[in-house]
Design a protein around this motif. Sequence first.
Motif, PDB file in Angstrom:
ATOM      1  N   TYR A 139       0.848  -1.193   0.000  1.00 55.07           N
ATOM      2  CA  TYR A 139       0.000   0.000   0.000  1.00 55.07           C
ATOM      3  C   TYR A 139       0.882   1.240   0.000  1.00 55.07           C
ATOM      4  O   TYR A 139       2.005   1.220   0.493  1.00 55.07           O
ATOM      5  N   SER A 140       0.365   2.322  -0.513  1.00 56.13           N
ATOM      6  CA  SER A 140       1.068   3.599  -0.429  1.00 56.13           C
ATOM      7  C   SER A 140       1.230   4.002   1.027  1.00 56.13           C
ATOM      8  O   SER A 140       0.375   3.717   1.866  1.00 56.13           O
ATOM      9  N   LEU A 141       2.338   4.680   1.316  1.00 57.08           N
ATOM     10  CA  LEU A 141       2.554   5.155   2.686  1.00 57.08           C
ATOM     11  C   LEU A 141       1.460   6.128   3.118  1.00 57.08           C
ATOM     12  O   LEU A 141       1.189   6.286   4.300  1.00 57.08           O
ATOM     13  N   ARG A 142       0.834   6.788   2.167  1.00 59.33           N
ATOM     14  CA  ARG A 142      -0.198   7.767   2.495  1.00 59.33           C
ATOM     15  C   ARG A 142      -1.612   7.180   2.457  1.00 59.33           C
ATOM     16  O   ARG A 142      -2.586   7.872   2.674  1.00 59.33           O
ATOM     17  N   SER A 143      -1.699   5.888   2.173  1.00 53.04           N
ATOM     18  CA  SER A 143      -3.014   5.255   2.071  1.00 53.04           C
ATOM     19  C   SER A 143      -3.666   5.114   3.447  1.00 53.04           C
ATOM     20  O   SER A 143      -3.028   4.727   4.416  1.00 53.04           O
TER      21      SER A 143
END
Length: 417
Positions: A404-408
């Motif tokens: 997953y994206s770190l900002r998800s």
Amino acid sequence: MVAIFTKMEEKNKAKICYSWSYMPKRWGHSLHPMCSYLAMFPPGVPRYFIEQFTEIGDVILDPFSGRGTAPLEACIAGRVGIGVDLNPLAYLLTSAKLSSPTLEKVLLRIEELRKEYVRPSLSDVPEEIEMLYDREITLPQLVYIKNKFKDWKNDISDVDRFILASLMGIMHGKFNKSGTSYLSISMPNTFSMSPNYVKKFIETNGLTKPRVDVFDQIRGKVLKLYKNNRPATKGYAYLDNAKNFSQISNEHIINKNIKMVFTSPPYLKVVNYGTFNWIRLWLLGEDIKLIDKNLKLDDNHSLTGYVDFMATIIQQCEEVLTDSGVACFVIGDVAKPGKEPLKLAEYVWEQVKERTNLNLFGIVEDHLPSKDKVTRIWGKTQGNATKIDRILVLYKGSKPDLKYSLRSKSVLKQYTY
């Protein structure tokens, strides 16, 4: 909570709010609050990393399992959880959660124990225990269960183990307006303060012992624990020293099949786990002083000693991890009055990186409000507790990718309890 992968975000210092930051404080499976435990992390923290770095069927190990949060999250997520701890109470809680029987079997066994009950002698009950419990109903039932399960570490069924572990969670605690689900007089908190402190607390507040039925209270506790479905998979629990976890006779450990190690090693100042659980440990028939002695890292708890200890644990992780396997260590900053806090996770890595073939993936900075720290129970005497935990993330061999994206914000949002 705010977290930063410090090494990955070094250039712009961008702050990232990870999924566990958005979850309700009590988010998690109903088995988690089986019993309070010192220095535990929220279940969303290991679950975030489990979802980021592992797949269904992978094996996750915690060599300092405490009440079993990380291995339980692994089993809930369809992975295989392994918990290791040298504290008998921790081992009991972890093993009960990782091999939970059906609710029907547990309720049936509680009624069997009720029918088989015969009032025991109370002659061997210590005075500090007698001051906590009603002598007519509650204390005799506790002693009966204590005697019934006296060989619990060597000879006990999954059902009886679950009942005994559930009992640990209601041994003592603070009453609320609706009454009590606990068995003792109303205590200041769910940790065992010293006998002298408790005695004065009872006298000062004019407390009386509640006359409660142990079997009824266990039944009520169990029903709450089974609010959610049982974990998707079963796990393994071991009463063993973390310094030797790579030698444990488990097929996944022997075959170096561990995808993730997720753990919170003891801090530089070691908590006396025996002393702060003396009431529960009495029922388990354990020597409190021996437990505290066994759980200490070294005589002085020096920074050098701690680094050497961590080097040993990291080297064992290297031994058991698969290629691209990950080791995550939750390590709190430490501080002395008037001095800058020591970023212990970063310090440990700088000292041990030449002693391991594991590589640094990143360091997560997790800001935790002081009111949420377990050490708040000591007020101004909480010593070296700080508001920041850091999660040191290492990997073996091939560098793993984040799923997953770190900002998800979606990593944990799909799970509801």
